[in-house]
Design an enzyme around this catalytic site. Structure first.
Site, PDB file in Angstrom:
ATOM      1  N   GLU A 294       0.832  -1.202   0.000  1.00 31.03           N
ATOM      2  CA  GLU A 294       0.000   0.000   0.000  1.00 31.03           C
ATOM      3  C   GLU A 294       0.871   1.259   0.000  1.00 31.03           C
ATOM      4  O   GLU A 294       0.659   2.189  -0.783  1.00 31.03           O
ATOM      5  CB  GLU A 294      -0.903  -0.004   1.241  1.00 31.03           C
ATOM      6  CG  GLU A 294      -1.864   1.167   1.328  1.00 31.03           C
ATOM      7  CD  GLU A 294      -2.899   1.152   0.210  1.00 31.03           C
ATOM      8  OE1 GLU A 294      -3.665   0.196   0.143  1.00 31.03           O
ATOM      9  OE2 GLU A 294      -2.910   2.093  -0.605  1.00 31.03           O
ATOM     10  N   ASP A 298       1.003   3.932  -3.055  1.00 30.94           N
ATOM     11  CA  ASP A 298       0.553   5.311  -2.834  1.00 30.94           C
ATOM     12  C   ASP A 298       1.649   6.301  -3.185  1.00 30.94           C
ATOM     13  O   ASP A 298       1.423   7.247  -3.939  1.00 30.94           O
ATOM     14  CB  ASP A 298       0.147   5.507  -1.361  1.00 30.94           C
ATOM     15  CG  ASP A 298      -1.115   4.741  -0.989  1.00 30.94           C
ATOM     16  OD1 ASP A 298      -1.645   4.020  -1.857  1.00 30.94           O
ATOM     17  OD2 ASP A 298      -1.565   4.854   0.162  1.00 30.94           O
ATOM     18  N   SER A 505      -7.343   1.855  -3.911  1.00 35.89           N
ATOM     19  CA  SER A 505      -6.084   2.330  -3.333  1.00 35.89           C
ATOM     20  C   SER A 505      -5.193   2.959  -4.376  1.00 35.89           C
ATOM     21  O   SER A 505      -4.332   3.773  -4.050  1.00 35.89           O
ATOM     22  CB  SER A 505      -5.298   1.155  -2.753  1.00 35.89           C
ATOM     23  OG  SER A 505      -5.682   0.893  -1.453  1.00 35.89           O
TER      24      SER A 505
END
Ligand SMILES: *[C@@H]1O[C@H](CO)[C@@H](O)[C@H](O)[C@H]1NC(C)=O
Ligand SMILES: *[C@@H]1O[C@H](CO)[C@@H](O)[C@H](O)[C@H]1NC(C)=O
Ligand SMILES: *[C@@H]1O[C@H](CO)[C@@H](O)[C@H](O)[C@H]1NC(C)=O
Ligand SMILES: *[C@@H]1O[C@H](CO)[C@@H](O)[C@H](O)[C@H]1NC(C)=O
Ligand SMILES: *[C@@H]1O[C@H](CO)[C@@H](O)[C@H](O)[C@H]1NC(C)=O
Length: 585
Positions: A294, A298, A505
């Protein structure tokens, strides 16, 4: 007559003396669950002599004024548009009423806490107590619960009460009934091993403004795809001294600097050598040998979109997991609050912030969700745009049963996406044209009412949609997502290797990157940052998005909603077109 008067006087006296002690023993339920929240199981009673920190959130006295101020300063047709509040102005509106401080102090005094035992700070009252004392004060029963997915143990209670008199002074007390922890949070990404990664960016991408997007972007997404698709590739950022983009991470997810260099070498070569800053919040870690999917996704895509804008990764930690056999105080850190309290205390806050986490709204007690949502409003009032991924389960994952004892099947909105003061980002896939991706989280809040800014767009959708699934969703609730962006096949470097990652995400950092560039454009011209964008995107900037008109988001054993003309609960208003947005903001 005389005797009657004496009788009355006696009655009054008794009731005064009695009320002084009785008022603090007249407990009324603040929140309780019927069933143990899903994913958690009861282990044992909590040790009565164990100490822990209880934290009370006092009612924010002028929160209504803060929200109406936010709606004015973010409404492009209002004279106050763009006049963001100063930190002090916002703090004055959310400060508790002196009467609330006084009432809570009297209650704590009654329970033998003196002023030295209690910390009053930022609308919170924190004090250390033991499990047995907390149980007496709150009419609660604390137990140890286990979360098998994260193997975390926590101490929580199925319900708690506070004196009747405190109900209008106190928003929430933690830890009590919110079982969410920094480790049990749900990220909104998944690995896609079936999508073969492209190790080298060998596409001859035409970066001119109207160039068509290469068909390889149908399966594998790189910054070049997104920059061509959302038309940011010709823009050169200039406000890099003041503009900032923040990514919030939890779950011991660390963004890796070496991976970012490899990512830049392959997909954004002019950025090689630049990096991001890590800010460790509440003992958050930064283990560079343990990259998080993640975190890397990001940061690679926010920097990939916004280079050379400075990016900050907030690694938000918590205390060590609770160990019932030791004397360490239990973990009282809960999702969002620590980070929000940290960032709201800072003099300078990034103008755009993206977070890719979300849980079923019904697992978050209403009072808790409302408090967190109001803190996002406070961030917006200071001039920050807050993006959240809308979730990866369409209209709902799992069996979609309610936890209110009725076990009804209902679509399950995701929080914080369902908070009306954040901008929720859903997912798309394919190019020429883009379509809504099946997992794109969307629907209607059961906690928050539909805000005015989306009234027209959502009413149009509901009129077109008709009665299908009626009863499964709350048509008067805050509708989401607001926007969308690609969400499949993102090429991410993790531990030196490229892998494909999907999920909203990926969509949220992408949109955050586009809006960070828009802020750059405005700041360069001496204008204020966009701040809370929802009133803008649903009104004068409506034409700055590519309307996505096909795709659906099945869930809860239904076909979910479908995309169509205008706003819809799969892709919101659509995907950003930077060039058009530049001319509209
Ligand atoms: C709590 O009580 C248990 C059993 O009575 C004891 O073993 C433990 O040391 C006590 N812990 C503290 C912090 O007093
Ligand atoms: C009170 O809490 C605030 C916020 O957590 C902290 O900054 C401060 O140091 C605390 N004060 C004391 C006296 O512990
Ligand atoms: C791109 O297309 C728009 C509208 O079709 C047109 O106004 C603009 O001039 C074109 N730009 C370039 C660089 O071709
Ligand atoms: C960092 O992560 C690695 C890999 O998971 C682990 O072996 C190491 O113990 C961690 N280091 C620290 C200081 O936590
Ligand atoms: C629907 O949303 C409203 C807020 O608009 C809320 O008050 C109500 O409880 C919700 N109803 C259901 C059935 O969830």
């Amino acid at each position: 007559m005389f005797r009657f008067l004496i009788l009355i006087l006696t009655l009054i006296q008794t009731s005064i003396a009695g009320s002084l002690t009785k008022q603090w023993e007249d407990l009324r339920v603040k929140h309780s669950w019927i069933d143990i929240p899903r994913g958690w199981e009861y282990l044992s009673p909590a040790p009565g002599n164990m100490s822990f920190d209880l934290r009370l959130g006092l009612k924010q006295n002028k929160i209504k004024d803060l929200i109406s101020s936010l709606m004015e300063t973010s409404n492009p047709s209002h004279e106050r548009y763009g006049k963001h509040l100063t930190k002090a102005e916002a703090e004055a509106l959310v400060a508790p009423h002196p009467k609330s401080v006084k009432a809570v102090t009297l209650w704590l005094n009654f329970h033998k806490f003196s002023s030295e035992d209690v910390n009053y700070s930022g609308g919170w009252v924190t004090f250390r107590t033991t499990i047995s004392q907390a149980e007496r004060m709150l009419g609660a029963k604390y137990n140890v619960y286990h979360h098998s997915a994260s193997s975390q143990k926590v101490i929580r209670t199925m319900g708690y009460s506070i004196p009747r008199e405190l109900h209008h002074h106190v928003d929430i007390i933690t830890p009590t009934t919110y079982f969410g922890t920094l480790r049990s949070m749900r990220t909104t990404n998944f690995l896609q091993p079936e999508i073969k990664p492209i190790e080298e960016e060998n596409l001859a991408i035409d970066f001119s403004a109207n160039a068509s997007v290469p068909t390889s972007c149908n399966t594998a997404i790189t910054p070049a795809c997104l920059r061509a698709l959302y038309k940011t590739s010709t823009y050169v950022p200039a406000a890099t001294k003041s503009n900032k983009l923040g990514v919030v991470g939890y779950l011991d997810e660390f963004a890796n600097r070496a991976d970012l260099q490899k990512f830049f070498r392959q997909y954004r070569s002019e950025a090689v050598g630049s990096s991001f800053t890590t800010v460790q919040v509440n003992h958050g870690g930064d283990n560079q040998t343990n990259p998080g999917v993640e975190a890397n996704l990001d940061i690679q895509y926010t920097t990939g979109m916004s280079f050379p804008t400075p990016n900050i990764y907030y690694s938000t930690g918590g205390s060590p997991p609770f160990d019932p056999d030791s004397d360490t105080p239990t973990n009282t850190n809960e999702p969002y609050l620590d980070w929000l309290n940290f960032i709201l205390a800072k003099p300078i806050i990034p103008q755009v912030i993206t977070t890719s986490y979300g849980d079923d709204e019904q697992t978050v007690p209403y009072e808790y969700a409302n408090r967190v949502c109001n803190l996002f409003a406070q961030l917006g009032s200071l001039g920050t745009t807050v993006f959240f991924s809308s979730g990866d389960s369409g209209v709902g994952g799992g069996d979609c049963r309610t936890n209110d004892g009725t076990n009804k099947v209902l679509f399950q909105p995701v929080f914080p996406a369902s908070c009306p003061f954040v901008t929720a980002v859903g997912g798309t896939t394919r190019v020429n044209p883009e379509i809504g991706v099946g997992f794109s989280g969307g629907g209607f809040s059961r906690y928050f009412a539909r805000p005015l800014y989306q009234n027209q767009a959502v009413s149009k959708f509901l009129a077109r949609w008709g009665t299908q699934h009626s009863g499964l969703y709350n048509a008067t609730g805050r509708a989401y997502p607001d926007l969308a962006a690609q969400g499949q096949g993102f090429q991410v470097v993790i531990g030196g290797r490229v892998g494909s990652v999907g999920g909203t995400s990926a969509s949220s950092p992408t949109v955050a990157g586009v809006f960070s560039l828009l802020n750059d454009f405005l700041l360069t011209k001496g204008k204020p940052s966009l701040g809370f964008i929802n009133p803008l995107i649903y009104s004068s900037a409506l034409n700055g998005f590519n309307d996505i008109v096909s795709g659906s988001n099945p869930g809860c054993n239904t076909n979910g909603f479908t995309s169509g003309k205008g706003w819809d609960p799969v892709t919101g208003l659509g995907t950003p077109d930077f060039l058009r947005l530049m001319s509209l903001v």
